[in-house]
Design a protein around this motif. Structure first.
Motif, PDB file in Angstrom:
ATOM      1  N   PRO A  21       2.179  10.109  13.245  1.00 35.35           N
ATOM      2  CA  PRO A  21       1.868   9.695  11.870  1.00 35.35           C
ATOM      3  C   PRO A  21       3.030   9.948  10.900  1.00 35.35           C
ATOM      4  N   ALA A  22       3.764  11.050  11.110  1.00 33.86           N
ATOM      5  CA  ALA A  22       4.898  11.342  10.223  1.00 33.86           C
ATOM      6  C   ALA A  22       5.991  10.289  10.370  1.00 33.86           C
ATOM      7  N   ILE A  23       6.271   9.874  11.608  1.00 35.00           N
ATOM      8  CA  ILE A  23       7.287   8.846  11.849  1.00 35.00           C
ATOM      9  C   ILE A  23       6.841   7.514  11.262  1.00 35.00           C
ATOM     10  N   GLN A  24       5.559   7.185  11.454  1.00 32.66           N
ATOM     11  CA  GLN A  24       5.044   5.925  10.919  1.00 32.66           C
ATOM     12  C   GLN A  24       5.098   5.917   9.389  1.00 32.66           C
ATOM     13  N   ALA A  25       4.722   7.025   8.783  1.00 31.27           N
ATOM     14  CA  ALA A  25       4.751   7.107   7.314  1.00 31.27           C
ATOM     15  C   ALA A  25       6.179   6.998   6.796  1.00 31.27           C
ATOM     16  N   ALA A  26       7.125   7.662   7.474  1.00 33.98           N
ATOM     17  CA  ALA A  26       8.531   7.599   7.047  1.00 33.98           C
ATOM     18  C   ALA A  26       9.074   6.170   7.169  1.00 33.98           C
ATOM     19  N   GLU A  27       8.721   5.493   8.254  1.00 32.17           N
ATOM     20  CA  GLU A  27       9.168   4.114   8.425  1.00 32.17           C
ATOM     21  C   GLU A  27       8.569   3.209   7.344  1.00 32.17           C
ATOM     22  N   LEU A  28       7.321   3.420   7.036  1.00 30.86           N
ATOM     23  CA  LEU A  28       6.678   2.609   6.008  1.00 30.86           C
ATOM     24  C   LEU A  28       7.296   2.845   4.637  1.00 30.86           C
ATOM     25  N   ARG A  29       7.608   4.109   4.334  1.00 28.03           N
ATOM     26  CA  ARG A  29       8.259   4.401   3.048  1.00 28.03           C
ATOM     27  C   ARG A  29       9.638   3.748   2.968  1.00 28.03           C
ATOM     28  N   SER A  30      10.409   3.854   4.061  1.00 25.12           N
ATOM     29  CA  SER A  30      11.786   3.352   4.024  1.00 25.12           C
ATOM     30  C   SER A  30      11.857   1.824   4.084  1.00 25.12           C
ATOM     31  N   GLN A  31      10.834   1.179   4.637  1.00 27.66           N
ATOM     32  CA  GLN A  31      10.879  -0.270   4.792  1.00 27.66           C
ATOM     33  C   GLN A  31       9.710  -0.964   4.090  1.00 27.66           C
ATOM     34  N   ALA A  32       9.243  -0.370   3.013  1.00 30.89           N
ATOM     35  CA  ALA A  32       8.080  -0.922   2.308  1.00 30.89           C
ATOM     36  C   ALA A  32       8.317  -2.369   1.883  1.00 30.89           C
ATOM     37  N   ALA A  33       9.526  -2.673   1.425  1.00 29.94           N
ATOM     38  CA  ALA A  33       9.805  -4.050   0.981  1.00 29.94           C
ATOM     39  C   ALA A  33       9.716  -5.028   2.143  1.00 29.94           C
TER      40      ALA A  33
ATOM     41  N   LEU B 115       0.807  -1.217   0.000  1.00 28.54           N
ATOM     42  CA  LEU B 115       0.000   0.000   0.000  1.00 28.54           C
ATOM     43  C   LEU B 115       0.842   1.270   0.000  1.00 28.54           C
ATOM     44  N   ALA B 116       2.045   1.223   0.565  1.00 28.50           N
ATOM     45  CA  ALA B 116       2.861   2.432   0.714  1.00 28.50           C
ATOM     46  C   ALA B 116       3.074   3.167  -0.606  1.00 28.50           C
ATOM     47  N   PRO B 117       3.487   2.497  -1.678  1.00 24.19           N
ATOM     48  CA  PRO B 117       3.680   3.232  -2.935  1.00 24.19           C
ATOM     49  C   PRO B 117       2.368   3.762  -3.518  1.00 24.19           C
ATOM     50  N   LEU B 118       1.277   3.056  -3.274  1.00 25.45           N
ATOM     51  CA  LEU B 118      -0.009   3.468  -3.830  1.00 25.45           C
ATOM     52  C   LEU B 118      -0.551   4.728  -3.160  1.00 25.45           C
ATOM     53  N   LEU B 119      -0.290   4.864  -1.873  1.00 23.95           N
ATOM     54  CA  LEU B 119      -0.847   5.993  -1.136  1.00 23.95           C
ATOM     55  C   LEU B 119      -0.083   7.290  -1.375  1.00 23.95           C
ATOM     56  N   GLY B 120       1.204   7.199  -1.682  1.00 22.25           N
ATOM     57  CA  GLY B 120       2.000   8.392  -1.988  1.00 22.25           C
ATOM     58  C   GLY B 120       1.908   9.443  -0.901  1.00 22.25           C
ATOM     59  N   ASP B 121       1.454  10.647  -1.270  1.00 18.95           N
ATOM     60  CA  ASP B 121       1.381  11.762  -0.327  1.00 18.95           C
ATOM     61  C   ASP B 121       0.307  11.555   0.736  1.00 18.95           C
ATOM     62  N   LYS B 122      -0.612  10.675   0.496  1.00 17.63           N
ATOM     63  CA  LYS B 122      -1.695  10.444   1.454  1.00 17.63           C
ATOM     64  C   LYS B 122      -1.279   9.502   2.582  1.00 17.63           C
ATOM     65  N   LEU B 123      -0.059   8.996   2.539  1.00 20.57           N
ATOM     66  CA  LEU B 123       0.392   8.009   3.508  1.00 20.57           C
ATOM     67  C   LEU B 123       0.347   8.545   4.937  1.00 20.57           C
ATOM     68  N   GLU B 124       0.791   9.781   5.132  1.00 17.77           N
ATOM     69  CA  GLU B 124       0.802  10.352   6.478  1.00 17.77           C
ATOM     70  C   GLU B 124      -0.620  10.542   7.017  1.00 17.77           C
ATOM     71  N   SER B 125      -1.523  11.037   6.182  1.00 18.36           N
ATOM     72  CA  SER B 125      -2.896  11.216   6.658  1.00 18.36           C
ATOM     73  C   SER B 125      -3.560   9.861   6.921  1.00 18.36           C
ATOM     74  N   GLN B 126      -3.205   8.856   6.117  1.00 23.20           N
ATOM     75  CA  GLN B 126      -3.723   7.506   6.360  1.00 23.20           C
ATOM     76  C   GLN B 126      -3.193   6.966   7.683  1.00 23.20           C
TER      77      GLN B 126
END
Length: 199
Positions: free
Chosen positions: A39-51, A15-26
């Motif tokens: 939410p910002a920390i969670q979104a950053a972790e999800l982006r960096s460790q999506a795989a 889901l991380a690549p699909l949500l893009g900019d909406k990741l933090e609000s999600q």
């Protein structure tokens, strides 16, 4: 059981690549009151460790289901034979037929994996559905084979259902949706039956 019911898995890595900019609000909409995060920390972790959070690569191992289906069928047949004298041949046979249908559903993703050398997108749904069907069959066993007397039948049933749950921890941990859709229906009916029984 309560923990198993409360925990669920979403394929956040996909889901991380699909949500893009909406990741933090999600993340803000789905976060609990966790200390030391936002939410910002969670979104950053999800982006960096999506795989690392992507469950799809783990699903390929689950596509090799024949041995799991065979074990369920053999143990199911044993259960049907053991309980037929006390619950009736029709009940035991009907339950076994349901078990067979559920286990055949486990073989669909295995066939898809063999043909494509990877899991097609809908195969993960088949994995979850096959696990759910197996869990439901064992859950029904916790109802129809719940025979209070003699105690040996109760002991046997508890060992079989506990063993099936323990086996799921080894066979299905790489794909949490399959694991929980198997574990909860397997144990919940039996646990509820135990709760409502008089001492």
């Amino acid at each position: 059981l309560v923990g198993a019911i409360l925990i669920s898995a979403a394929n956040m890595g996909a889901l991380a690549p699909l949500l893009g900019d909406k990741l933090e609000s999600q993340a803000a909409g789905n976060s609990e009151a966790l200390a030391g995060t936002s939410p910002a920390i969670q979104a950053a972790e999800l982006r960096s460790q999506a795989a690392a959070f992507d469950l799809r690569p783990r699903a390929a191992g689950l596509a090799r289901q024949p041995l799991l289906a065979l074990l369920n069928i053999l143990l199911g047949g044993t259960m049907a034979v053991v309980y037929a004298p006390v619950v009736g041949t029709a009940v035991a046979g009907t339950w076994m037929a349901g078990m067979l249908v559920g286990q055949l559903g486990r073989l669909v993703p295995w066939q898809l994996y063999r043909r494509h050398a990877s899991l097609p997108p809908l195969a993960e749904n088949w994995l979850v559905a096959g696990s759910a069907a197996g869990g439901l069959a064992w859950g029904v066993a916790g109802i129809v084979f719940f025979v209070p007397e003699p105690p040996a039948y109760q002991i046997f049933l508890s060992f079989v259902l506990g063993g099936m749950a323990a086996g799921a921890m080894i066979a299905l941990p790489g794909h949490p949706p399959s694991f929980f859709t198997y574990l909860v229906p397997t144990l919940l009916p039996y646990a509820l039956n135990l709760l409502v029984q008089p001492d």
